[in-house]
Write an enzyme that holds these catalytic residues in place. Structure first.
Site, PDB file in Angstrom:
ATOM      1  N   GLN A 176       0.838  -1.198   0.000  1.00 59.81           N
ATOM      2  CA  GLN A 176       0.000   0.000   0.000  1.00 59.81           C
ATOM      3  C   GLN A 176       0.871   1.247   0.000  1.00 59.81           C
ATOM      4  OE1 GLN A 176      -2.348  -0.672   3.532  1.00 59.81           O
ATOM      5  NE2 GLN A 176      -4.062  -1.432   2.319  1.00 59.81           N
ATOM      6  N   ASP A 221       0.516   3.965   1.574  1.00 54.33           N
ATOM      7  CA  ASP A 221      -0.415   4.333   2.628  1.00 54.33           C
ATOM      8  C   ASP A 221      -0.038   5.680   3.238  1.00 54.33           C
ATOM      9  OD1 ASP A 221      -2.628   3.852   4.097  1.00 54.33           O
ATOM     10  OD2 ASP A 221      -1.842   2.120   5.185  1.00 54.33           O
ATOM     11  N   LYS A 272     -16.089   8.948   2.669  1.00 52.68           N
ATOM     12  CA  LYS A 272     -14.849   8.875   1.886  1.00 52.68           C
ATOM     13  C   LYS A 272     -15.035   9.433   0.497  1.00 52.68           C
ATOM     14  CE  LYS A 272     -15.660   4.089   0.612  1.00 52.68           C
ATOM     15  NZ  LYS A 272     -15.058   2.844   0.166  1.00 52.68           N
ATOM     16  N   HIS A 280      -7.278   8.385   6.390  1.00 56.31           N
ATOM     17  CA  HIS A 280      -6.514   7.347   5.675  1.00 56.31           C
ATOM     18  C   HIS A 280      -6.492   7.776   4.210  1.00 56.31           C
ATOM     19  CE1 HIS A 280      -7.568   4.393   8.953  1.00 56.31           C
ATOM     20  NE2 HIS A 280      -8.642   5.164   9.000  1.00 56.31           N
TER      21      HIS A 280
HETATM   22 ZN   LIG Z   1      -5.397   3.394   7.184  1.00 54.01          ZN
END
Ligand SMILES: [Zn+2]
Ligand SMILES: [Zn+2]
Length: 584
Positions: free
Chosen positions: A323, A325, A415, A461
């Site tokens: 990821q 991330d 999101k 995130h």
């Molecule tokens: Zn996360």
């Protein structure tokens, strides 16, 4: 495709007609379920010990056309549970479904077409004459577990595709052929980007030097963009005590999908399936004040999920997922600016890929289901709802083509996802920004606010490329392996026409290399044509030919992969051109 769409009804009715054709040839076969799916339909059968072949598909298709031409009606009727069970007395699959429907308190309905009856909630077309016979095709046979569960019996699934017109079917088949040519597993092997090994295990790709270079280039590009917005790199271990997920709340739900690690002690360890909980612990490692926020941690790192072996597919579905991330910890007031900044990163990155073009992408803003607000963490502070409004406002302000998708928010926050269309018109969700009002609370994260009081930060995130494995597979299939200049593991090859040009070619190779480009020298003792073919097969954006004339004039011939053009220029001009393209 909605259930009320004509094409849905056609596809679903074709599934019934397929069952009719199958029972005509194999009266002992047991029918199970046959839904309409994207582009077509399927039906799962239990053929007992019988093995079905491609020749059978032809027979079934022929028979289906015959049935359609008989202009049969589809008629719905409600039946009692007893009637239904009696009709399917020898069919344990249907009996299981009937029991379930009745347990749910729903009415049991049959659909009759010709002398065939199936347990079905509909809807269907009224008459088979609504089906265009040249617009459907049976495509393949595959195995499928009853109800998708490995513990159940393996059934035989027969797939078909169906459209409203023969032209649509043709276009679809053309797309499939093109997709096969572009299959990332095939091109990935040709370009020597990644490999699998039985000894390592399925779903665990390994990346070759070229594939690793590709990954590094992507990560570096993202890093360079996000540096401007204050993202700092962090590093975490790949295993953790299970306690971390017990606190985060993921343990009960996901423990069966994790790889468990056995150490010497009794402590329970697992391979990390996500990075967020680790990152909260870096945040919590020292006291934070409102002046420190936003705090942004970025990390490109692998996570591990024990996907079912049957669902693994090339790089699209793997067990080790890299990821790109990132987690931002912010104050309530910083939500808008932080989301805006991440949107900027995503926009800049996909612009460099030529993918941020009107009509080629859209943004989904996932909000809570207004009919079931109790399913979400909509606290009294109103932040959840405010964040939804902020996301819509940003999509509006930034001129993003967006849709609000109700009910798609996570329970812990709304999101915003970027969906991109590839060259074949398939959509991929790549960049994502997700708000989280839950995790910081669970870990007791806090910062000291202006008034000296303790407050819980909001967590975001985010991923720019999504997983690097999936990103690579999408990029391979989108470009058919013709990566943009900056992303190409090898950008240019220098090819001397013959031995006499080797020295000159070596000189030019060194010069381009010194300028910082990824260049290879093809001066092997092989025919010139063969070396040119190699450069083309490797899909290099450019190759440079050095011949007699080039040596005389002090220039080189630059061949362009995408335009097919060749041009004489000086090496300095070539380098200048490359520098420009690298920054695009
Ligand atoms: Zn996360
Ligand atoms: Zn049906």
């Amino acid at each position: 495709m909605e259930k009320t769409d004509k094409i849905y009804k056609i596809r679903h009715s074709l599934a019934h007609i397929l069952a009719m054709a199958v029972l005509d040839k194999y009266p002992e076969a047991k029918i199970t379920i046959g839904p309409a799916v994207e582009n077509g339909f399927y039906y799962d059968f239990d053929f007992g010990d019988e093995k079905i072949s491609e020749a059978d598909l032809k027979d079934f298709q022929k028979k289906m056309k015959k049935i359609i031409s008989q202009k049969i009606d589809f008629v719905e009727k409600e039946v009692s549970k007893e009637e239904a069970l009696e009709k399917f007395a020898d069919n344990e699959y249907k009996k299981e479904l009937i029991e379930e429907i009745s347990q749910n308190g729903e009415k049991i309905t049959f659909y009759q077409s010709g002398d065939f009856e199936d347990l079905c909630e509909g809807p269907h077309i009224e008459n088979s004459s609504e089906i265009v016979t040249d617009a459907f095709k049976l495509t393949k046979i595959a195995g499928a577990y009853w109800r998708g569960d490995e513990k159940n019996k393996m059934l035989t699934r027969i797939y078909g595709v169906a459209f409203g017109t023969p032209e649509e079917l043709k276009a679809y088949e053309e797309m499939i052929r093109e997709a096969e040519k572009r299959d990332h597993r095939k091109i990935g092997k040709e370009l020597d980007l990644f490999t699998f090994s039985d000894l390592v295990g399925s779903g665990l790709p390994m990346f070759t030097p070229k594939g690793t270079l590709f990954r590094d280039l992507v990560v570096e590009r993202i890093q360079k963009i996000q540096d401007k917005f204050g993202w700092k790199k962090v590093t975490i271990p790949h295993i953790t005590k299970s306690d971390l997920y017990k606190v985060s709340g993921h343990w009960d739900k996901y423990k069966d999908d994790l790889f468990h690690v056995k150490g010497k002690s009794d402590t329970e360890f697992v391979m990390k399936p996500m990075n967020c909980p680790h990152h909260t612990q870096i945040f919590a490692s020292s006291p934070k004040s409102y002046k420190d926020l936003p705090i942004r941690y970025a990390e490109t790192t692998m996570v591990y999920r024990d996907e079912q072996a049957g669902e693994l597919l090339g790089l699209s579905r793997v067990r080790s997922i890299t990821q790109d991330d990132g987690h931002a910890f912010i104050t309530d007031e910083q939500i808008e600016e932080e989301i805006k900044n991440i949107v900027s990163i995503i926009k800049e990155f996909y612009t460099s890929l030529g993918m941020l073009k009107d009509g080629n992408y859209w943004v989904s803003v996932s909000v809570h289901d207004s009919k079931h607000p109790e399913k979400y963490l909509i606290a009294e502070d109103g932040l959840f709802l405010k964040a939804e409004e902020i996301m819509k406002k940003i999509a509006e302000d930034e001129n993003l083509p967006y849709k609000v998708v109700e009910g798609e928010a996570a329970f812990y926050g709304p999101k915003l996802d970027f969906q991109f269309k590839d060259a074949l018109g398939r959509e991929w969700q790549l960049g994502t920004i997700q708000l989280d009002f839950s995790m910081p609370k669970r870990f007791g994260l806090e910062y000291t606010d202006k008034d000296g009081g303790k407050k819980t930060p909001v967590m975001i995130h985010r991923a720019i490329a999504g997983s690097l494995e999936r990103f690579m597979s999408v990029m391979i299939e989108h470009t058919a392996g013709n990566f943009p200049f900056w992303m190409s593991p090898v950008q240019v090859a220098v090819i001397p026409v013959g031995e006499f040009a080797n020295d000159k070619a070596g000189e030019i190779f060194e010069k381009i290399k010194e300028a910082g480009f990824r260049v290879e020298l093809y001066d092997e003792n092989e025919g010139f044509g063969k070396r040119v073919r190699k450069a083309k097969k490797e899909k290099l954006p450019y190759f440079i030919v050095i011949g007699e004339k080039d040596i005389e004039t002090g220039k080189v011939t630059l061949e362009n992969r995408d335009t097919g053009e060749s041009k004489q220029m000086t090496v300095d001009e070539v380098i200048e051109k490359f520098q420009k393209e690298n920054n695009q």
